[in-house]
Enzyme design. Structure first.
Site, PDB file in Angstrom:
ATOM      1  N   SER A  35      63.941  11.318  37.136  1.00 11.21           N
ATOM      2  CA  SER A  35      63.261  11.683  35.900  1.00 11.21           C
ATOM      3  C   SER A  35      64.059  12.714  35.111  1.00 11.21           C
ATOM      4  CB  SER A  35      61.862  12.228  36.201  1.00 11.21           C
ATOM      5  OG  SER A  35      61.009  11.194  36.650  1.00 11.21           O
ATOM      6  N   GLN A  66      57.113  16.106  41.865  1.00  9.91           N
ATOM      7  CA  GLN A  66      57.613  16.107  40.490  1.00  9.91           C
ATOM      8  C   GLN A  66      58.783  17.056  40.296  1.00  9.91           C
ATOM      9  OE1 GLN A  66      54.296  16.830  37.884  1.00  9.91           O
ATOM     10  NE2 GLN A  66      53.696  14.680  37.824  1.00  9.91           N
TER      11      GLN A  66
END
Length: 381
Positions: A138, A132
């Site tokens: 993202s 992440q």
């Protein structure tokens, strides 16, 4: 000592940089030596002096430092391969980190393999919890979703929030967001902050909880037996029957919308066509559509990259480079993503190694490996 080169970007309009003074300091403490091309961070608000203070050496465009680099960090790495002849000076087994538009890009793969360079395409990074902090798509989609709503609000011929004035009450604008991925959820949050009533459509029924947690109203997908699923954190390609039924459903929503934010994309495939030209005729004249998928063909028929088109009284904004309009923060986030990935690779590099070691058994490294060389950087086995 890992020698890292940060060159200037060569794509027109690209304002981001792959390393900031913050990440130079961070990675220097891990044993990296930085060479930054003069002016590399100027467009994003990071002057050369800041890199020098962080411990980087400034180099010129034609410097022989390319021949002494183990790692090249870039934003638009595909453009770097095509436009920078200095790439030919890189030693075999050097690592190139950046966005490579890898899906179907056999020409780029061939060029890298010919030079025996190891390319890590950030678009291929697996969407798992351990990665992440490295997820460039993202972090940049977050910015695009935020800026898309600001663009729409600026172009709209109405106020966005409800206003109670001496002349009467102004009702809030209604926003319709297509896609509840990272960009869509940020667009929802931004629209709500501005005071809009926001509706979100997504092919994944599971997105309903996320939408409602941000104050949005979820438009349930069409009730068909076969619905598109999800793979690796991305929505899968929908069938034409499903898209047809979804377009019928969206026509009703478009008639009520003041601004529409299109974010639906499928990696490696053309963007799904959700809004056809005939559907625009149902929208109120003066309304706005911002298409973030325009570079992949667009969710809305008639949008064009980097420009605004007026069709049936509706403004169609082809927003293909929105992160570049927020160059400072976009660079800060992008650079932290790259730093996290490089640190992950460094953790797998044996202490006695003379260079960078790519562990091909690691899920993260193997996932984003676009081209592979049999020998590790610096000669490590």
């Amino acid at each position: 000592m890992i020698r890292v080169l940060v060159p200037r970007e060569c794509r027109p309009g690209e304002t981001r940089v792959a390393a900031t003074p913050e990440t130079v300091r961070r990675l220097s403490a891990r044993g990296c030596s930085f060479q930054v091309e003069r002016g590399a961070g100027a467009a994003s608000g990071y002057p050369d002096e800041a890199y020098e203070e962080a411990g980087a050496a400034l180099v010129d465009a034609a410097s022989a430092v390319w021949a002494q680099s183990d790692v090249v960090m870039a934003v638009q790495a595909a453009d770097l391969v095509q436009q920078r002849p200095e790439l030919e000076q890189l030693p075999a087994q050097s690592v190139l980190l950046g966005l490579m538009e890898p899906h179907g890009n056999e020409a780029l793969k061939g060029r890298l393999q010919e030079r025996r360079l190891q390319g890590l395409a950030l678009e291929l990074l697996p969407r798992i919890s351990r990665a992440q902090s490295m997820d460039v798509l993202s972090s940049q989609a977050n910015i695009a979703g935020y800026k898309a709503v600001l663009l729409a609000a600026s172009a709209l011929d109405r106020y966005v929030p409800m206003l109670m004035t001496a002349a009467g009450t102004i009702q809030p604008a209604r926003a319709l967001i297509l896609g509840a991925g990272v960009a869509g959820l940020q667009a929802l949050a931004t629209a709500r902050r501005l005071g809009a009533v926001a509706y979100v459509s997504d092919v994944r029924a599971a997105a309903k909880e996320q939408v409602e947690s941000l104050g949005g109203r979820f438009v349930d997908p069409p009730e068909l037996e076969q619905k598109p699923g999800e793979s690796g954190g991305y929505a899968q390609q929908a069938s034409e029957r499903f898209l047809s039924e979804q377009r019928r459903q969206l026509t009703e929503q478009l008639a009520l919308a003041d601004m529409v934010i299109c974010t639906a994309q499928v990696p490696g495939r053309p963007a799904p066509r959700l809004i056809e030209d005939a559907m625009l005729t149902h929208m109120r004249p003066g309304s706005v559509v911002v298409d973030l998928a325009v570079a992949q063909g667009g969710n809305c028929e008639g949008t064009q990259p980097g420009t605004t088109v007026l069709r049936h009284g509706v403004q169609l904004i082809g927003a293909d480079q929105l992160p570049c309009s927020v160059g400072n923060h976009a660079s800060a986030l992008y650079a932290r993503n790259l730093a996290a990935l490089l640190e992950h690779i460094l953790n797998a590099t044996p202490a006695e190694a003379t260079g960078l070691h790519l562990d091909l058994n690691d899920e993260i490294v193997a996932g984003c490996l676009f081209t592979q060389s049999p020998v590790a950087v610096g000669g490590a086995a």
